[in-house]
Design an enzyme around this catalytic site. Structure first.
Site, mmCIF file in Angstrom:
data_model
loop_
_atom_site.group_PDB
_atom_site.id
_atom_site.type_symbol
_atom_site.label_atom_id
_atom_site.label_comp_id
_atom_site.label_asym_id
_atom_site.label_seq_id
_atom_site.Cartn_x
_atom_site.Cartn_y
_atom_site.Cartn_z
ATOM 1 N N ILE A 183 -11.456 -38.239 5.054
ATOM 2 C CA ILE A 183 -12.419 -38.681 4.027
ATOM 3 C C ILE A 183 -13.793 -38.248 4.522
ATOM 4 O O ILE A 183 -14.279 -38.761 5.534
ATOM 5 C CB ILE A 183 -12.499 -40.214 3.830
ATOM 6 C CG1 ILE A 183 -11.167 -40.842 3.495
ATOM 7 C CG2 ILE A 183 -13.487 -40.535 2.698
ATOM 8 C CD1 ILE A 183 -11.263 -42.338 3.210
ATOM 9 N N ASP A 184 -14.398 -37.306 3.843
ATOM 10 C CA ASP A 184 -15.766 -36.935 4.179
ATOM 11 C C ASP A 184 -16.664 -37.720 3.228
ATOM 12 O O ASP A 184 -16.665 -37.484 2.020
ATOM 13 C CB ASP A 184 -15.979 -35.430 4.007
ATOM 14 C CG ASP A 184 -17.356 -35.025 4.506
ATOM 15 O OD1 ASP A 184 -17.702 -35.438 5.623
ATOM 16 O OD2 ASP A 184 -18.079 -34.336 3.773
ATOM 17 N N ASP A 192 -16.302 -31.014 8.921
ATOM 18 C CA ASP A 192 -17.189 -31.296 7.790
ATOM 19 C C ASP A 192 -17.397 -30.067 6.911
ATOM 20 O O ASP A 192 -17.720 -30.185 5.741
ATOM 21 C CB ASP A 192 -18.583 -31.732 8.285
ATOM 22 C CG ASP A 192 -18.548 -33.034 9.061
ATOM 23 O OD1 ASP A 192 -17.939 -33.990 8.559
ATOM 24 O OD2 ASP A 192 -19.138 -33.094 10.155
ATOM 25 N N THR A 250 -17.195 -41.374 4.311
ATOM 26 C CA THR A 250 -16.588 -42.693 4.546
ATOM 27 C C THR A 250 -17.537 -43.826 4.173
ATOM 28 O O THR A 250 -17.128 -44.827 3.590
ATOM 29 C CB THR A 250 -16.188 -42.860 6.028
ATOM 30 O OG1 THR A 250 -15.455 -41.725 6.429
ATOM 31 C CG2 THR A 250 -15.352 -44.092 6.234
ATOM 32 N N ASP A 276 -10.863 -33.127 7.468
ATOM 33 C CA ASP A 276 -11.613 -34.374 7.377
ATOM 34 C C ASP A 276 -10.926 -35.228 6.309
ATOM 35 O O ASP A 276 -10.960 -34.894 5.128
ATOM 36 C CB ASP A 276 -13.075 -34.115 6.994
ATOM 37 C CG ASP A 276 -13.951 -35.334 7.258
ATOM 38 O OD1 ASP A 276 -13.403 -36.460 7.250
ATOM 39 O OD2 ASP A 276 -15.163 -35.174 7.463
ATOM 40 N N GLU A 311 -10.516 -35.335 12.207
ATOM 41 C CA GLU A 311 -11.625 -36.165 12.683
ATOM 42 C C GLU A 311 -11.145 -37.412 13.406
ATOM 43 O O GLU A 311 -11.699 -37.809 14.418
ATOM 44 C CB GLU A 311 -12.514 -36.569 11.501
ATOM 45 C CG GLU A 311 -13.734 -37.335 11.960
ATOM 46 C CD GLU A 311 -14.604 -37.818 10.816
ATOM 47 O OE1 GLU A 311 -15.761 -38.133 11.082
ATOM 48 O OE2 GLU A 311 -14.116 -37.897 9.681
#
Length: 286
Positions: free
Chosen positions: A107-108, A233, A110, A105, A78
């Site tokens: 940190i999905d 995601d 954030t 990702d 990402e």
């Protein structure tokens, strides 16, 4: 691997799945150590789509670990992509010729992370010729690691995961998201919320698509939909659900592939009913 069977996806002696698990765990540990500790918050794309130095640090850590093991593989994360749906689609297209493509990702969730709301995850998937073969979603707060291998089932800490048995929307707990794209995706998803909320047992919007999908795989949610997501995601989450006996399509009911942006993921039993409600409300995003 947790289920104790032999690894099908191996280069030399290196298991793709073991590397994905190890990398997700390391990144998750690092992220957790930074909770409440960031000094600077960049805003990207919109005020709802916050990105921190932790996002960037996590992606760098993940990329370095993966590329050390598999230097010839391609990587789509990402953080390397400009904000917004067009850039996201373009980045995936540019990488779509890759034989092995890691889709990450860092940190999905954030926004949750920034606010100290403990619902976020690391999502790591590996696609072979466009098809996801390994998916890992790690929740560092609960120390829950969800792992799937194509054709081999899905597991959470060594226990096989299975989708819920809810047969109707009325008995189901379903999740969605509030997209960062306020002009495009958000109003569409809100129409879906308005249509679906009265039809389900209840609705959850907890702010991490990857973790919502892992929860569908584990039977904690019976369905999830969202308009305007990116490949990173949901690539890992989609495999988790399929390998747990569920169903993943776009919001029109077409088969899931990496380019899907409007996703519908369920235990299978409520899939058609949920899809019809979204269609009736003109909330599919198409």
């Amino acid at each position: 691997m947790a289920n104790g069977t032999t690894e099908p996806f191996v280069v030399g002696s290196k298991s793709f799945t073991a590397v994905a698990i190890n990398t997700a765990a390391k990144a998750g540990e690092w992220i957790k150590s930074k909770l409440g500790d960031f000094s600077r918050v960049d805003e990207k794309y919109s005020s709802h789509d916050l990105v921190t130095e932790v996002d960037k640090g996590s992606e760098k850590l993940i990329k370095n670990l993966i590329m050390t093991h598999f230097p010839s593989h391609s990587f789509l994360g990402e953080e390397g992509v400009e904000p917004g749906p067009a850039a996201s689609a373009k980045a995936l297209e540019a990488a779509s010729d890759a034989e092995y493509l890691w889709i990450v990702d860092p940190i999905d969730g954030t926004t949750n992370f920034v606010h100290g709301f403990p619902f976020f995850s690391v999502s790591i998937a590996l696609a072979f010729k466009g098809e996801v073969i390994v998916g890992v979603v790690y929740d560092p707060i609960r120390d829950e690691l969800f792992v799937a291998e194509k054709g081999k089932g899905a597991y959470m800490h060594g226990k096989k995961t299975a989708v819920s048995l809810d047969a109707t929307l009325a008995g189901s707990l379903v999740a969605t998201g509030f997209p960062a794209d306020r002009e495009g995706a958000l109003p569409i998803n809100l129409r879906g919320v308005q249509a679906v909320a009265p039809k389900v047992r209840n609705l959850r919007v907890a702010g991490s698509a990857a973790l919502h999908m892992a929860y569908v795989a584990a039977g904690r949610l019976s369905g999830f939909w969202e308009v305007g997501l990116s490949s990173w995601d949901m690539a890992a989450g989609a495999l988790l659900i399929i390998e747990s006996g569920g169903k993943v399509t776009d919001t029109q009911g077409k088969p899931y592939e990496l380019s899907v942006r409007n996703v519908l993921a369920t235990n299978g039993s409520i899939h058609e009913e949920l899809q019809q409600e979204l269609a009736k409300a003109e909330a599919t995003g198409f």
